[in-house]
Design a protein around this motif. Structure first.
Motif, PDB file in Angstrom:
ATOM      1  N   THR A  67     -17.342  97.268  28.694  1.00  0.00           N
ATOM      2  CA  THR A  67     -17.544  95.878  27.618  1.00  0.00           C
ATOM      3  C   THR A  67     -16.308  95.405  27.053  1.00  0.00           C
ATOM      4  O   THR A  67     -15.721  95.994  27.070  1.00  0.00           O
ATOM      5  CB  THR A  67     -18.599  96.492  26.777  1.00  0.00           C
ATOM      6  OG1 THR A  67     -19.696  96.794  27.058  1.00  0.00           O
ATOM      7  CG2 THR A  67     -18.885  95.961  25.571  1.00  0.00           C
ATOM      8  N   VAL A  68     -16.407  94.185  27.514  1.00  0.00           N
ATOM      9  CA  VAL A  68     -15.618  93.332  26.818  1.00  0.00           C
ATOM     10  C   VAL A  68     -16.093  92.461  25.228  1.00  0.00           C
ATOM     11  O   VAL A  68     -17.441  92.191  25.297  1.00  0.00           O
ATOM     12  CB  VAL A  68     -15.027  92.390  27.340  1.00  0.00           C
ATOM     13  CG1 VAL A  68     -14.158  90.979  26.819  1.00  0.00           C
ATOM     14  CG2 VAL A  68     -13.835  92.802  28.690  1.00  0.00           C
TER      15      VAL A  68
ATOM     16  N   ILE B  99      -2.113  90.983  24.186  1.00  0.00           N
ATOM     17  CA  ILE B  99      -3.048  90.391  25.666  1.00  0.00           C
ATOM     18  C   ILE B  99      -3.004  88.545  25.540  1.00  0.00           C
ATOM     19  O   ILE B  99      -2.665  87.671  26.680  1.00  0.00           O
ATOM     20  CB  ILE B  99      -4.427  90.042  25.389  1.00  0.00           C
ATOM     21  CG1 ILE B  99      -5.014  89.788  26.793  1.00  0.00           C
ATOM     22  CG2 ILE B  99      -5.171  90.154  24.935  1.00  0.00           C
ATOM     23  CD1 ILE B  99      -6.624  90.578  27.563  1.00  0.00           C
ATOM     24  N   GLY B 100      -3.069  88.544  24.440  1.00  0.00           N
ATOM     25  CA  GLY B 100      -2.560  86.523  24.215  1.00  0.00           C
ATOM     26  C   GLY B 100      -1.492  86.461  24.438  1.00  0.00           C
ATOM     27  O   GLY B 100      -0.803  85.465  25.062  1.00  0.00           O
ATOM     28  N   HIS B 101       0.211  87.537  25.299  1.00  0.00           N
ATOM     29  CA  HIS B 101       1.195  87.556  25.516  1.00  0.00           C
ATOM     30  C   HIS B 101       1.019  87.409  26.933  1.00  0.00           C
ATOM     31  O   HIS B 101       2.778  87.524  27.736  1.00  0.00           O
ATOM     32  CB  HIS B 101       1.913  88.040  24.834  1.00  0.00           C
ATOM     33  CG  HIS B 101       2.094  87.549  23.337  1.00  0.00           C
ATOM     34  ND1 HIS B 101       2.401  85.950  23.180  1.00  0.00           N
ATOM     35  CD2 HIS B 101       1.542  88.005  22.541  1.00  0.00           C
ATOM     36  CE1 HIS B 101       2.404  85.783  21.474  1.00  0.00           C
ATOM     37  NE2 HIS B 101       1.969  87.343  21.032  1.00  0.00           N
ATOM     38  N   ILE B 102      -0.545  87.721  27.841  1.00  0.00           N
ATOM     39  CA  ILE B 102       0.342  87.702  29.805  1.00  0.00           C
ATOM     40  C   ILE B 102       0.313  86.882  29.480  1.00  0.00           C
ATOM     41  O   ILE B 102      -0.051  85.476  29.151  1.00  0.00           O
ATOM     42  CB  ILE B 102      -1.808  88.121  30.121  1.00  0.00           C
ATOM     43  CG1 ILE B 102      -1.077  90.013  29.097  1.00  0.00           C
ATOM     44  CG2 ILE B 102      -2.103  87.661  30.894  1.00  0.00           C
ATOM     45  CD1 ILE B 102      -2.788  89.745  30.423  1.00  0.00           C
TER      46      ILE B 102
ATOM     47  N   LEU C 259     -14.766  84.065  34.729  1.00  0.00           N
ATOM     48  CA  LEU C 259     -14.321  85.919  35.476  1.00  0.00           C
ATOM     49  C   LEU C 259     -15.088  86.553  36.640  1.00  0.00           C
ATOM     50  O   LEU C 259     -14.195  87.502  37.449  1.00  0.00           O
ATOM     51  CB  LEU C 259     -14.752  86.888  33.992  1.00  0.00           C
ATOM     52  CG  LEU C 259     -14.955  87.967  33.796  1.00  0.00           C
ATOM     53  CD1 LEU C 259     -12.602  88.333  34.321  1.00  0.00           C
ATOM     54  CD2 LEU C 259     -15.227  88.801  32.982  1.00  0.00           C
ATOM     55  N   ARG C 260     -16.782  85.864  36.983  1.00  0.00           N
ATOM     56  CA  ARG C 260     -17.211  86.997  38.285  1.00  0.00           C
ATOM     57  C   ARG C 260     -15.907  86.722  39.641  1.00  0.00           C
ATOM     58  O   ARG C 260     -15.708  87.032  40.234  1.00  0.00           O
ATOM     59  CB  ARG C 260     -18.417  86.109  38.030  1.00  0.00           C
ATOM     60  CG  ARG C 260     -18.977  87.029  39.107  1.00  0.00           C
ATOM     61  CD  ARG C 260     -21.039  86.932  39.108  1.00  0.00           C
ATOM     62  NE  ARG C 260     -21.523  86.792  37.499  1.00  0.00           N
ATOM     63  CZ  ARG C 260     -22.025  86.533  36.524  1.00  0.00           C
ATOM     64  NH1 ARG C 260     -22.051  84.973  37.496  1.00  0.00           N
ATOM     65  NH2 ARG C 260     -22.158  86.754  35.944  1.00  0.00           N
ATOM     66  N   GLU C 261     -16.054  85.364  39.477  1.00  0.00           N
ATOM     67  CA  GLU C 261     -15.374  84.000  40.309  1.00  0.00           C
ATOM     68  C   GLU C 261     -13.462  85.412  40.772  1.00  0.00           C
ATOM     69  O   GLU C 261     -12.883  85.421  41.497  1.00  0.00           O
ATOM     70  CB  GLU C 261     -14.729  82.953  39.753  1.00  0.00           C
ATOM     71  CG  GLU C 261     -16.515  82.299  40.550  1.00  0.00           C
ATOM     72  CD  GLU C 261     -16.300  80.667  39.540  1.00  0.00           C
ATOM     73  OE1 GLU C 261     -15.240  80.336  39.445  1.00  0.00           O
ATOM     74  OE2 GLU C 261     -16.585  79.969  40.435  1.00  0.00           O
ATOM     75  N   ARG C 262     -13.181  85.686  40.007  1.00  0.00           N
ATOM     76  CA  ARG C 262     -11.652  86.108  39.811  1.00  0.00           C
ATOM     77  C   ARG C 262     -11.676  87.757  40.093  1.00  0.00           C
ATOM     78  O   ARG C 262     -10.253  87.952  40.332  1.00  0.00           O
ATOM     79  CB  ARG C 262     -11.223  85.929  38.062  1.00  0.00           C
ATOM     80  CG  ARG C 262     -10.587  84.621  38.265  1.00  0.00           C
ATOM     81  CD  ARG C 262     -10.676  84.114  36.412  1.00  0.00           C
ATOM     82  NE  ARG C 262     -10.215  82.624  36.876  1.00  0.00           N
ATOM     83  CZ  ARG C 262     -10.512  81.440  37.001  1.00  0.00           C
ATOM     84  NH1 ARG C 262     -11.876  81.556  37.454  1.00  0.00           N
ATOM     85  NH2 ARG C 262      -9.931  80.170  36.469  1.00  0.00           N
TER      86      ARG C 262
ATOM     87  N   GLY D 284      -6.850  85.710  31.919  1.00  0.00           N
ATOM     88  CA  GLY D 284      -6.095  87.002  30.955  1.00  0.00           C
ATOM     89  C   GLY D 284      -7.252  88.450  30.731  1.00  0.00           C
ATOM     90  O   GLY D 284      -6.601  89.391  31.045  1.00  0.00           O
ATOM     91  N   LEU D 285      -8.922  87.483  30.823  1.00  0.00           N
ATOM     92  CA  LEU D 285     -10.009  89.128  30.908  1.00  0.00           C
ATOM     93  C   LEU D 285      -9.593  89.226  32.735  1.00  0.00           C
ATOM     94  O   LEU D 285      -9.764  90.803  32.406  1.00  0.00           O
ATOM     95  CB  LEU D 285     -10.950  88.435  30.533  1.00  0.00           C
ATOM     96  CG  LEU D 285     -11.549  87.927  29.589  1.00  0.00           C
ATOM     97  CD1 LEU D 285     -12.577  87.676  29.083  1.00  0.00           C
ATOM     98  CD2 LEU D 285     -10.571  88.646  28.158  1.00  0.00           C
TER      99      LEU D 285
END
Length: 310
Positions: free
Chosen positions: A249-250, A166-169, A271-274, A237-238
């Motif tokens: 769960t994250v 995921i670090g390479h998104i 995150l909620r805003e996205r 990313g998340l």
């Protein structure tokens, strides 16, 4: 022989050091050791050290009246878990090293080989912060950023052993150059090393991500801006991860998660805003600390043992 007499030899191999343990089938640890990896000596020497340490741990178990029943090893990089091969690792230097076969032959025990972050995610999902959830995304944020998607207690490996990167998104097109060679990867903006590097570039003062978090909390305008940029990119990313995996769960681990509320508060909001129609996942800190990789290695070995006994 009771189950409490049985232990698994578990090794979590990093670029600098190895975290090693003897672990009971219930996940409790009875002995721990740490050893230097010595990656500068080359992959053959590192593989030799891994095997020597594993043999030493098995001997320690027997000397203490316990029975080693399996061996689990986890390493960074690209790992073909089905074949038991460490395909590629920049930090350790491995190129197609058949570690599972080497360990099984040397110890005379069933052996498993896995990826360090996937193993950490497996441990957090089964034994740690995600143990009440069936679908967990574990994200380790340290020098780099990697993830593990755990479903029903099993971590997805991908077709080529590279699942979870995921670090390479791509989150910031044209942004900072990543170690992978591309610009704008999540890892290049939101990893602990990237945060410290960004603040140092703007201020001229070498610093760490922890210090940036402290300075941001104290109201340092530059630190506030660098921290905000990192948190917003991490939220991007998340949000992408949630669109792909739809987890309940994250779990955030690694050094950056130690920032606690200074990270989790603004990150939850961002995150909620996205999110639009996707359900918001529970966002929690990892429970197991730097023991997660070792415990995950033990779980992989126990899973292998269970398959062989069927």
């Amino acid at each position: 022989m009771s189950e409490r007499d049985e232990v698994v030899v578990a090794l979590d191999v990093g670029g600098t050091g190895m975290k090693c343990a003897l672990v009971r089938p219930d996940g409790s640890t009875v002995h721990t050791e740490r050893h230097a990896t010595g990656a500068q000596r080359g992959p053959e020497a590192v593989a030799g050290t891994i095997l020597d340490v594993a043999v030493g741990l098995a001997g320690k178990a027997r000397a203490d009246g316990r029975t080693p029943v399996a061996c689990g090893i986890v390493v960074p990089g690209v790992v073909d878990e089905a074949r038991g091969v460490a395909v590629w690792s920049a930090n350790v230097g491995f190129r197609d090293v058949p570690l599972r076969e080497l360990a099984g032959t040397r110890l005379g025990l069933p052996a498993a080989l896995g990826h360090d972050v996937r193993a950490g995610g497996l441990a957090e999902a089964r034994l740690g912060a995600g143990r009440e959830a069936d679908q967990v995304l574990f994200v380790a944020i340290g020098t780099g950023i990697a993830a593990a998607h755990v479903v029903g207690g099993s971590a997805a490996t991908g077709a080529h052993g590279a699942a979870g990167e995921i670090g390479h998104i791509l989150v910031r097109p044209g942004g900072p150059r990543c170690g992978c060679g591309r610009t704008g990867c999540l890892e290049a903006v939101s990893s602990a090393s990237a945060i410290g590097r960004r603040y140092a570039e703007l201020s001229g003062a070498p610093t760490t991500a922890a210090e940036v978090a402290d300075r941001a909390a104290a109201g340092d305008p530059l630190a506030v801006e660098v921290w905000r940029e990192a948190v917003e990119a991490l939220a991007d990313g998340l949000a992408t991860g949630q669109a792909l995996y739809d987890v309940s769960t994250v779990v955030l681990g690694g050094g950056l998660a130690q920032a606690g509320p200074r990270l989790f508060g603004p990150l939850r909001t961002a995150l909620r805003e996205r999110l639009t129609f996707h359900r918001e996942p529970r966002l929690v800190a990892a429970d197991l600390g730097d023991e997660a990789g070792c415990l995950g290695a033990a779980l992989l070995a126990l899973d292998t043992l269970a398959k062989e006994s069927r």
